[in-house]
Design a protein around this motif. Structure first.
Motif, PDB file in Angstrom:
ATOM      1  N   HIS A 147      16.370   2.014   7.842  1.00 44.29           N
ATOM      2  CA  HIS A 147      15.935   0.647   7.141  1.00 44.29           C
ATOM      3  C   HIS A 147      16.226   0.724   5.795  1.00 44.29           C
ATOM      4  O   HIS A 147      15.805   1.686   5.005  1.00 44.29           O
ATOM      5  N   GLN A 148      16.638  -0.390   5.230  1.00 46.68           N
ATOM      6  CA  GLN A 148      16.256  -0.552   3.621  1.00 46.68           C
ATOM      7  C   GLN A 148      14.804  -0.703   3.469  1.00 46.68           C
ATOM      8  O   GLN A 148      14.322  -1.833   4.091  1.00 46.68           O
ATOM      9  N   VAL A 149      14.319  -0.335   2.390  1.00 47.95           N
ATOM     10  CA  VAL A 149      12.928  -0.212   2.344  1.00 47.95           C
ATOM     11  C   VAL A 149      12.512  -0.701   0.834  1.00 47.95           C
ATOM     12  O   VAL A 149      12.785   0.104  -0.304  1.00 47.95           O
ATOM     13  N   ARG A 150      11.564  -1.587   0.560  1.00 49.27           N
ATOM     14  CA  ARG A 150      11.031  -2.110  -0.844  1.00 49.27           C
ATOM     15  C   ARG A 150       9.504  -1.765  -0.598  1.00 49.27           C
ATOM     16  O   ARG A 150       9.069  -2.130   0.493  1.00 49.27           O
ATOM     17  N   ALA A 151       9.174  -1.345  -1.574  1.00 48.22           N
ATOM     18  CA  ALA A 151       7.642  -0.666  -1.451  1.00 48.22           C
ATOM     19  C   ALA A 151       6.798  -1.911  -2.606  1.00 48.22           C
ATOM     20  O   ALA A 151       7.457  -1.694  -4.007  1.00 48.22           O
ATOM     21  N   LEU A 152       5.809  -2.485  -2.275  1.00 49.68           N
ATOM     22  CA  LEU A 152       5.086  -3.185  -3.073  1.00 49.68           C
ATOM     23  C   LEU A 152       3.919  -2.241  -3.904  1.00 49.68           C
ATOM     24  O   LEU A 152       3.184  -1.727  -3.229  1.00 49.68           O
ATOM     25  N   VAL A 153       4.239  -2.290  -5.105  1.00 53.20           N
ATOM     26  CA  VAL A 153       3.300  -1.314  -5.941  1.00 53.20           C
ATOM     27  C   VAL A 153       2.395  -1.946  -7.120  1.00 53.20           C
ATOM     28  O   VAL A 153       3.245  -3.030  -7.742  1.00 53.20           O
ATOM     29  N   ARG A 154       1.328  -1.799  -7.453  1.00 48.25           N
ATOM     30  CA  ARG A 154       0.915  -2.289  -8.646  1.00 48.25           C
ATOM     31  C   ARG A 154       1.252  -1.613  -9.902  1.00 48.25           C
ATOM     32  O   ARG A 154       1.334  -0.410  -9.981  1.00 48.25           O
ATOM     33  N   ARG A 155       1.332  -2.433 -10.859  1.00 52.57           N
ATOM     34  CA  ARG A 155       1.602  -1.533 -12.078  1.00 52.57           C
ATOM     35  C   ARG A 155       0.341  -0.767 -12.521  1.00 52.57           C
ATOM     36  O   ARG A 155      -0.812  -1.271 -12.293  1.00 52.57           O
ATOM     37  N   GLY A 192       0.869  -1.228  -0.185  1.00 57.55           N
ATOM     38  CA  GLY A 192      -0.018   0.058   0.075  1.00 57.55           C
ATOM     39  C   GLY A 192       0.988   1.332   0.015  1.00 57.55           C
ATOM     40  O   GLY A 192       0.470   2.262   0.571  1.00 57.55           O
ATOM     41  N   ALA A 193       2.030   1.072  -0.471  1.00 50.94           N
ATOM     42  CA  ALA A 193       3.080   2.204  -0.336  1.00 50.94           C
ATOM     43  C   ALA A 193       2.633   3.393  -1.311  1.00 50.94           C
ATOM     44  O   ALA A 193       3.153   4.502  -1.042  1.00 50.94           O
ATOM     45  N   SER A 194       1.960   3.103  -2.302  1.00 54.43           N
ATOM     46  CA  SER A 194       1.313   4.410  -3.157  1.00 54.43           C
ATOM     47  C   SER A 194       0.312   5.369  -2.533  1.00 54.43           C
ATOM     48  O   SER A 194      -0.115   6.124  -2.935  1.00 54.43           O
ATOM     49  N   GLY A 195      -0.332   4.827  -1.531  1.00 55.21           N
ATOM     50  CA  GLY A 195      -1.586   5.188  -0.864  1.00 55.21           C
ATOM     51  C   GLY A 195      -0.993   6.206   0.431  1.00 55.21           C
ATOM     52  O   GLY A 195       0.189   6.332   0.679  1.00 55.21           O
ATOM     53  N   PHE A 196      -2.120   6.760   1.168  1.00 54.61           N
ATOM     54  CA  PHE A 196      -1.650   7.803   2.011  1.00 54.61           C
ATOM     55  C   PHE A 196      -0.896   7.092   3.086  1.00 54.61           C
ATOM     56  O   PHE A 196       0.351   7.707   3.314  1.00 54.61           O
ATOM     57  N   ASP A 250       0.052   5.378  -9.102  1.00 54.35           N
ATOM     58  CA  ASP A 250       0.604   6.633  -9.525  1.00 54.35           C
ATOM     59  C   ASP A 250       2.033   6.540  -8.446  1.00 54.35           C
ATOM     60  O   ASP A 250       1.806   6.537  -7.343  1.00 54.35           O
ATOM     61  N   VAL A 251       3.285   6.268  -9.100  1.00 53.53           N
ATOM     62  CA  VAL A 251       4.303   6.109  -7.953  1.00 53.53           C
ATOM     63  C   VAL A 251       5.413   7.079  -8.411  1.00 53.53           C
ATOM     64  O   VAL A 251       6.783   6.993  -7.988  1.00 53.53           O
ATOM     65  N   GLY A 252       4.756   8.368  -8.780  1.00 54.45           N
ATOM     66  CA  GLY A 252       5.678   9.607  -9.005  1.00 54.45           C
ATOM     67  C   GLY A 252       6.241   9.912  -7.829  1.00 54.45           C
ATOM     68  O   GLY A 252       7.663  10.097  -7.985  1.00 54.45           O
ATOM     69  N   ARG A 253       5.481  10.006  -6.867  1.00 52.26           N
ATOM     70  CA  ARG A 253       6.493  10.525  -5.624  1.00 52.26           C
ATOM     71  C   ARG A 253       7.552   9.377  -5.042  1.00 52.26           C
ATOM     72  O   ARG A 253       8.478   9.755  -4.508  1.00 52.26           O
TER      73      ARG A 253
END
Length: 365
Positions: free
Chosen positions: A43-51, A25-29, A54-57
């Motif tokens: 920390h090292q961070v990996r964000a799960l995002v759907r293709r 849910g990293a592209s959300g609020f 909106d991942v501009g930020r």
């Protein structure tokens, strides 16, 4: 704040050291704020995002790794959890529309798939973002200082509440010696970068004068949770000793009790809207809800069109609900870092920085 690691195998392995974190849910609020909080702690961070999200930020966040995938795709979840120590699972279907199958697949089966992938990958800590809606009873009135002894209800307001409760139970049941799971229940999350939550929705209605006073003259006291406080709870729960938090759910909230309708009137003043002065008698309000609920049993409406009113939305606006955060304070040192006054000042500054209130409510106009 670091928590001292003691006790059971794997306990507190994240405390005081840098780890690899996956955030859904990293592209959300809230998910985006969890990403920021984890990065601030080194920390090292990996964000799960759907293709297609909106991942501009997120693309502009230094050091953040993007993993493309979906809660419905088990293989993408295996890739996303590989080498990860901690999972913060905030992705969910929160929409007012959708079929039972859609809610169940996103919130229940999606969580089950992620749990399985995390276990297989050797993840040590799984923090689930739940909701107090999972505990709401249809037939109850005002409740103050609700704590974790509150049982799950026999009937739920809607598919969101039902599936969040089912997912929370899966998470808590998955706790074990080498896989510590817990759930957090923030209510009414608010703060900068929110374009579609309860607060911009209320502001949008007040900008057009479409929010009547539904309180029936009854003071409604509620607990809210600023996004910074929700993030602080996530970070502390992720590093707490496992024997303290394993298999448990926690309420987290701001320190203040908020007079909800006075708070909404203040938001109207801050953002140039019309305060909710037009009153709707409770009998009329409840009759309208019954009519809407009856109409929205039609699949064509329920799957595609948000209802103008629902039993849960009216309950959230008309019932006092405050939460006791004593368990979170005791078990992992939770303490609200943001007070409401400073949070409001920062919210107004953020709204000004993005171009004003119309941009703030763009997703819900």
């Amino acid at each position: 704040m670091a928590v001292v690691a003691v006790g059971r195998t794997g306990v507190g392995e994240t405390a005081g050291r840098r780890v690899k974190v996956l955030v859904t849910g990293a592209s959300g609020f809230l998910g985006g704020h969890i990403v920021d909080g984890c990065l601030r702690e080194g920390h090292q961070v990996r964000a799960l995002v759907r293709r297609g999200s909106d991942v501009g930020r997120l693309r502009a966040v230094p050091g953040l790794e993007l993993a493309y995938g979906d809660l419905g795709d088990a293989e993408s979840l295996r890739r996303a959890t590989a080498g990860v120590d901690v999972v913060h699972h905030s992705a969910a279907r929160v929409s007012d529309v959708g079929t039972r199958a859609q809610f169940h697949d996103a919130n229940v089966l999606g969580t089950e798939r992620l749990l399985e992938a995390a276990r297989e990958a050797g993840v040590r800590r799984f923090v689930f973002i739940s909701s107090p809606s999972a505990l709401m009873r249809i037939d109850e009135g005002d409740r103050f200082d609700i704590d974790e002894s509150t049982p799950y209800p026999d009937r739920y307001f809607d598919l969101y509440s039902e599936t969040k409760a089912a997912a929370e139970r899966l998470v808590l049941a998955a706790d074990g010696p080498d896989f510590t799971t817990c759930a957090l229940r923030p209510r009414g999350i608010w703060g900068p970068r929110d374009h579609s939550g309860f607060l911009p929705r209320m502001v949008a209605k007040m900008m057009t004068g479409k929010l009547p006073d539904l309180s029936g003259g009854h003071q409604v006291l509620v607990s809210l949770c600023h996004c910074d406080n929700a993030v602080a709870a996530c970070l502390r729960a992720a590093e707490a000793p496992a024997e303290r938090v394993g298999g448990k759910a926690y309420f987290v909230a701001d320190r203040e009790r908020t007079d909800l309708w006075a708070f909404l009137a203040r938001l109207a003043a801050l953002f140039g809207g019309r305060p909710p002065n037009r009153t709707v008698p409770p009998l009329v309000r409840d009759a309208l809800v019954e009519i809407v609920e009856l109409l929205w049993r039609l699949p064509a409406l329920a799957a595609r069109v948000p209802p103008p009113l629902s039993r849960r939305s009216v309950a959230l606006l008309t019932r006092s609900s405050t939460y006791d955060t004593g368990a979170a304070e005791h078990d992992f040192g939770y303490a609200p870092e943001m007070d409401q006054e400073r949070g409001l000042r920062e919210l107004v500054a953020w709204v000004d920085s993005i171009g004003g209130v119309q941009e703030f409510v763009r997703a819900v106009r």
